[in-house]
Design an enzyme around this catalytic site. Structure first.
Site, PDB file in Angstrom:
ATOM      1  N   SER A  11       0.847  -1.206   0.000  1.00 14.76           N
ATOM      2  CA  SER A  11       0.000   0.000   0.000  1.00 14.76           C
ATOM      3  C   SER A  11       0.879   1.252   0.000  1.00 14.76           C
ATOM      4  O   SER A  11       2.100   1.169   0.110  1.00 14.76           O
ATOM      5  CB  SER A  11      -0.944   0.007   1.211  1.00 14.76           C
ATOM      6  OG  SER A  11      -0.212   0.182   2.403  1.00 14.76           O
ATOM      7  N   ASP A  59       6.209 -10.762   7.866  1.00 13.99           N
ATOM      8  CA  ASP A  59       6.015  -9.777   8.931  1.00 13.99           C
ATOM      9  C   ASP A  59       7.412  -9.409   9.411  1.00 13.99           C
ATOM     10  O   ASP A  59       8.120 -10.239  10.000  1.00 13.99           O
ATOM     11  CB  ASP A  59       5.184 -10.397  10.065  1.00 13.99           C
ATOM     12  CG  ASP A  59       4.945  -9.401  11.194  1.00 13.99           C
ATOM     13  OD1 ASP A  59       5.717  -8.420  11.301  1.00 13.99           O
ATOM     14  OD2 ASP A  59       3.999  -9.610  11.969  1.00 13.99           O
ATOM     15  N   TYR A 150       7.820   7.528  17.370  1.00 18.33           N
ATOM     16  CA  TYR A 150       7.832   7.456  15.900  1.00 18.33           C
ATOM     17  C   TYR A 150       8.890   8.399  15.312  1.00 18.33           C
ATOM     18  O   TYR A 150       9.683   7.995  14.456  1.00 18.33           O
ATOM     19  CB  TYR A 150       6.443   7.793  15.333  1.00 18.33           C
ATOM     20  CG  TYR A 150       6.409   7.873  13.826  1.00 18.33           C
ATOM     21  CD1 TYR A 150       6.381   6.718  13.052  1.00 18.33           C
ATOM     22  CD2 TYR A 150       6.429   9.104  13.166  1.00 18.33           C
ATOM     23  CE1 TYR A 150       6.371   6.785  11.661  1.00 18.33           C
ATOM     24  CE2 TYR A 150       6.419   9.178  11.778  1.00 18.33           C
ATOM     25  CZ  TYR A 150       6.388   8.026  11.027  1.00 18.33           C
ATOM     26  OH  TYR A 150       6.384   8.094   9.655  1.00 18.33           O
TER      27      TYR A 150
END
Ligand SMILES: NC(=O)c1ccc[n+]([C@@H]2O[C@H](COP(=O)([O-])OP(=O)(O)OC[C@H]3O[C@@H](n4cnc5c(N)ncnc54)[C@H](OP(=O)(O)O)[C@@H]3O)[C@@H](O)[C@H]2O)c1
Length: 263
Positions: A11, A59, A150
């Site tokens: 994506s 993953d 983050y």
């Protein structure tokens, strides 16, 4: 034919990189967790371009699955371009974030790109050619606007890229750090942030096209929304000026404790 491996290809930014690289004639290795989406993208790219496309379901927070991607990077046909793109945000502030989710984020945003770059580089250095694109973020330079872990993971991507460029650039390897600002992808929804609350959202196709202009120019750091290249150059000059003091063996006078003269 050159081969590119794109992480997080299912994506957003990674899917657009995959489309653009296929259009440039790269054979592709697409990596992410979503089998259905990767297979659909692979079929689309094979139909649109005369390229071969491998799908690698992994993953990247799982050590064994990460190692399978590392193994592909060390095997043939050799991978000429690694796009370290897979990444995620984290719900909540640093104070409120779930420590287990934080650890997983560190594995995805920091651990995986580091180990994949390591796996890719050995062959690239031996061949004397290759490139790595690391997707960071402008929050690396503006953590106050995006506090929490983050931004720190994205600062790591910038520092890793700059260090790698210094180390392997002279050996023929090009390393680019791409620092997107807010870009319209699923990352916002996945992180629990309403995309409509964020001003100045860049479209993902525009972001990747600009980043590839920087790639073709062999820029070390590409920040698509910044209008003047001189702004980045001034920032770098300020950093080098600051660093010129790092070699002093004694603390600066401003940190010396004043002692009263003996009576
Ligand atoms: N969008 C922005 O505003 C923005 C700004 C600055 C930087 N970035 C950076 O851009 C990169 C791409 O993000 P995006 O905006 O394109 O978001 P996105 O659409 O959510 O894409 C994230 C990609 O990473 C993959 N991924 C997530 N967790 C994974 C895992 N555990 N293992 C393997 N793959 C995983 C996802 O695929 P699966 O779910 O199929 O695994 C997906 O393909 C990230 O590194 C992000 O930090 C984005």
């Amino acid at each position: 034919m050159s081969v590119a491996l794109v992480t997080g290809a299912s994506s957003g930014i990674g899917a657009v990189y995959s489309r653009r690289l296929a259009a440039r004639g790269y054979d592709l290795v697409l990596v992410a967790r979503d089998t259905q989406r990767l297979n659909a993208l692979a079929a689309e790219l094979r139909a649109a371009h005369p390229v071969s496309v491998e799908v690698l379901i992994a993953d990247l927070t799982d050590a064994e699955q990460l190692e399978q991607v590392g193994a592909r990077l060390r095997s043939d046909p050799p991978v000429d371009l690694l796009v370290n793109n897979a990444g995620a945000g984290l719900r909540g502030s640093f104070e409120t974030a779930d420590p287990v989710a934080m650890e997983k984020l560190l594995k995805l945003n920091v651990g995986a790109p580091t180990l994949l770059a390591s796996a890719a580089l050995k062959g690239m250095v031996a061949r004397g050619t290759g490139a790595i694109i690391n997707i960071g973020s402008v929050v690396a330079l503006a953590p106050e606007r995006f506090p929490g872990v983050y931004a720190a993971t994205k600062a790591y991507m910038l520092t890793l890229s700059q260090g790698l460029a210094a180390e392997v650039g002279p050996k023929g390897i090009y390393v680019q750090a791409v620092l997107p600002a807010a870009t319209r992808t699923e990352i916002w929804e996945r992180s629990g942030i309403d995309i409509n609350q964020i001003p100045g959202m860049m479209e993902v196709d525009d972001l990747v096209d600009a980043a590839l202009v920087g790639f073709d120019r062999r820029e070390a750091v590409t920040i698509p929304p910044v209008p003047e290249a001189a702004a980045w150059e001034a920032f770098e000059q300020a950093r080098f000026a600051l660093a010129s003091g790092f070699g002093n063996a004694t603390p600066a006078a401003r940190y010396r404790i004043e002692t009263a003269p003996a009576e």
